[in-house]
Scaffold this motif. Structure first.
Motif, mmCIF file in Angstrom:
data_model
loop_
_atom_site.group_PDB
_atom_site.id
_atom_site.type_symbol
_atom_site.label_atom_id
_atom_site.label_comp_id
_atom_site.label_asym_id
_atom_site.label_seq_id
_atom_site.Cartn_x
_atom_site.Cartn_y
_atom_site.Cartn_z
ATOM 1 N N SER A 186 1.535 14.548 10.870
ATOM 2 C CA SER A 186 1.300 14.977 12.190
ATOM 3 C C SER A 186 2.464 14.692 12.796
ATOM 4 O O SER A 186 3.169 13.827 12.093
ATOM 5 N N ASP A 187 2.783 14.247 14.064
ATOM 6 C CA ASP A 187 3.498 13.828 15.046
ATOM 7 C C ASP A 187 3.354 12.383 15.208
ATOM 8 O O ASP A 187 4.439 11.683 15.139
ATOM 9 N N SER A 188 2.256 11.890 14.732
ATOM 10 C CA SER A 188 2.240 10.420 14.962
ATOM 11 C C SER A 188 2.225 9.972 13.605
ATOM 12 O O SER A 188 2.061 8.550 13.606
ATOM 13 N N ILE A 189 1.895 10.680 12.630
ATOM 14 C CA ILE A 189 1.914 9.772 11.134
ATOM 15 C C ILE A 189 2.528 10.751 10.115
ATOM 16 O O ILE A 189 2.113 12.000 10.129
ATOM 17 N N ALA A 190 3.195 10.133 9.336
ATOM 18 C CA ALA A 190 4.065 11.104 8.487
ATOM 19 C C ALA A 190 3.275 11.607 7.119
ATOM 20 O O ALA A 190 3.495 12.577 6.702
ATOM 21 N N ARG A 191 2.044 10.719 6.494
ATOM 22 C CA ARG A 191 1.599 11.096 5.425
ATOM 23 C C ARG A 191 0.168 10.808 5.555
ATOM 24 O O ARG A 191 -0.242 9.838 5.892
ATOM 25 N N MET A 192 -0.571 11.930 5.280
ATOM 26 C CA MET A 192 -2.147 11.734 5.130
ATOM 27 C C MET A 192 -2.561 12.652 4.172
ATOM 28 O O MET A 192 -1.770 13.702 3.900
ATOM 29 N N ALA A 193 -3.767 12.743 3.834
ATOM 30 C CA ALA A 193 -4.338 13.750 3.204
ATOM 31 C C ALA A 193 -5.895 14.047 3.742
ATOM 32 O O ALA A 193 -6.904 13.404 3.047
ATOM 33 N N VAL A 194 -5.923 14.756 4.811
ATOM 34 C CA VAL A 194 -7.287 14.649 5.468
ATOM 35 C C VAL A 194 -7.827 16.134 5.504
ATOM 36 O O VAL A 194 -7.247 17.106 5.941
ATOM 37 N N PRO A 195 -9.071 16.467 4.783
ATOM 38 C CA PRO A 195 -9.554 17.797 4.638
ATOM 39 C C PRO A 195 -10.228 18.217 5.909
ATOM 40 O O PRO A 195 -11.027 17.237 6.546
ATOM 41 N N THR A 196 -10.088 19.464 6.275
ATOM 42 C CA THR A 196 -10.886 19.816 7.486
ATOM 43 C C THR A 196 -11.233 21.222 7.145
ATOM 44 O O THR A 196 -10.596 22.136 6.320
ATOM 45 N N CYS A 197 -12.359 21.925 7.900
ATOM 46 C CA CYS A 197 -12.849 23.225 7.855
ATOM 47 C C CYS A 197 -12.335 24.104 9.121
ATOM 48 O O CYS A 197 -12.783 23.448 10.195
ATOM 49 N N LEU A 198 -12.061 25.179 8.869
ATOM 50 C CA LEU A 198 -12.066 26.324 9.636
ATOM 51 C C LEU A 198 -13.037 27.361 9.429
ATOM 52 O O LEU A 198 -13.124 28.082 8.337
ATOM 53 N N LEU A 199 -13.643 27.640 10.703
ATOM 54 C CA LEU A 199 -14.711 28.537 10.668
ATOM 55 C C LEU A 199 -14.702 29.556 11.553
ATOM 56 O O LEU A 199 -14.347 29.372 12.701
ATOM 57 N N GLN A 200 -14.527 30.804 11.052
ATOM 58 C CA GLN A 200 -14.297 31.880 11.954
ATOM 59 C C GLN A 200 -15.660 32.731 12.061
ATOM 60 O O GLN A 200 -16.250 33.241 11.421
ATOM 61 N N LEU A 201 -16.212 32.792 13.465
ATOM 62 C CA LEU A 201 -17.257 33.441 13.670
ATOM 63 C C LEU A 201 -17.101 34.735 14.372
ATOM 64 O O LEU A 201 -16.611 34.780 15.479
ATOM 65 N N LYS A 202 -17.499 35.818 13.784
ATOM 66 C CA LYS A 202 -17.491 37.084 14.567
ATOM 67 C C LYS A 202 -18.684 37.425 15.380
ATOM 68 O O LYS A 202 -19.798 37.464 14.885
ATOM 69 N N ILE A 203 -18.411 37.566 16.633
ATOM 70 C CA ILE A 203 -19.878 37.559 17.524
ATOM 71 C C ILE A 203 -19.690 38.919 18.174
ATOM 72 O O ILE A 203 -18.541 39.264 18.954
ATOM 73 N N GLN A 204 -20.767 39.939 18.360
ATOM 74 C CA GLN A 204 -20.674 40.892 19.204
ATOM 75 C C GLN A 204 -21.607 40.665 20.484
ATOM 76 O O GLN A 204 -22.727 40.216 20.412
ATOM 77 N N GLU A 205 -21.119 41.101 21.607
ATOM 78 C CA GLU A 205 -21.763 41.036 22.797
ATOM 79 C C GLU A 205 -22.919 41.918 22.628
ATOM 80 O O GLU A 205 -23.252 42.482 21.905
ATOM 81 N N ASP A 206 -23.753 41.640 23.671
ATOM 82 C CA ASP A 206 -24.863 42.093 23.812
ATOM 83 C C ASP A 206 -24.755 43.680 23.600
ATOM 84 O O ASP A 206 -24.117 44.471 24.668
#
Lengths: 140, 176
Positions: free
Chosen positions: A78-98
């Protein structure tokens, strides 16, 4: 007028949750044509569970979850650190309005949420508690 | 600057780096240092600013303590002081790295989750319903604002959501 009467009859049957032929038959007036009465009752009975399900599906509710996807990324720098290995999860929810508000064109929005490992663990704890509460209610 | 004063100053600097929110304390400690050692605060602040650049740059470029030491010597610091600083850097770098990772960009971060479930008793279309619903409230950080998202799930949806989240956890754990 005929359509209106039929509509009222079916709505009444669905509302009351009538499932037996006798209950439906006694809704008709005394001098109603016998064969027609039986035919109508038969058709109504055939359709009743489909109508009930649809009524339930279109009742007012908070926005509903329609679909859900996920992916796991590894953050490498990232812009503040050159090397790391951090796993992260992206969750996509499809939501239908009423559904009741949207009529025939339901609005489906996609919400993408990022979860760190800690957040996911906390969430799973919460979901586990929900599951325990649900089985406690089901077993009563 | 004697080596004793230098180590005191280094300590102040690293304490600030590891707790970047304690700005007040850092500034107080700096002015204390200035008065104790009879240095004027203005030039001291400037020196400190330039010194602070080194650890930040080191993090960005993932430098070893050797390289930090070499950098300082190139900047004109005595070898003894440079080694001392490099040592302190080695000790503190895991904390600093963790802080930097914590600041990494997160998109729509999930902050909190609340839930309730209950039974739908009746509706305008169906007199008696008796179906269970689960309502989730997700608190999401969008940029600097918090947004609440409300979602309703049926029971089967809930169970498959739980199942999927457990798969995510296995996946995340295999990468840690």
């Amino acid at each position: 007028q005929l359509v209106f009467a039929l509509h009222n009859l079916t709505r009444h049957v669905v509302y009351r949750g009538l499932t037996r032929a006798e209950d439906i038959l006694c809704l008709f007036p005394e001098n109603f044509h016998q064969n027609l009465k039986n035919l109508l009752t038969k058709i109504i009975l055939e359709n009743i569970s489909a109508w009930r399900n649809e009524a339930q599906a279109s009742q007012i509710s908070l926005p509903r979850l329609v679909d859900m996807d996920w992916r796991v990324d590894i953050k490498t720098s990232s812009d503040s650190i050159a090397r790391m290995a951090v796993p992260t999860c992206l969750l996509q929810l499809k939501i239908q309005e009423d559904a009741a508000l949207c009529g025939n064109n339901p609005v489906v929005s996609a919400l993408t949420v990022e979860l760190s490992k800690e957040t996911l663990d906390t969430m799973l704890e919460g979901l586990g508690r929900i599951r325990d509460q649900l089985s406690a209610v089901a077993n009563k | 600057v004697s080596s004793q004063q230098f180590s005191a100053l280094t300590e102040v600097l690293f304490r600030f780096l590891t707790e970047p929110k304690e700005v007040e304390r850092f500034l107080t400690q700096l002015s204390d240092f200035a008065t104790m050692n009879k240095i004027s605060l203005g030039p001291l602040k400037n020196i400190v600013k330039s010194i602070l650049l080194v650890p930040n740059g080191a993090l960005k470029r993932n430098l070893s303590s050797e390289q930090v030491r070499a950098d300082f010597i190139a900047l004109g610091l005595s070898e003894e002081k440079a080694s001392y600083f490099a040592e302190q850097w080695k000790v503190n770098s895991p904390t600093l790295a963790r802080l930097a990772v914590g600041q990494t960009l997160m998109i729509n971060q999930l902050i909190d989750m609340e839930w309730k479930f209950g039974v739908t008793a009746g509706s305008s279309e169906l007199e008696k319903v008796g179906s269970i619903f689960l309502q989730l409230k997700l608190v999401i950080k969008k940029g600097s604002q918090l947004e609440n998202v409300y979602v309703e799930l049926t029971l089967p949806q809930f169970y498959s959501f739980l199942h999927e989240m457990e798969r995510v956890k296995t996946s995340l754990e295999s990468f840690s």
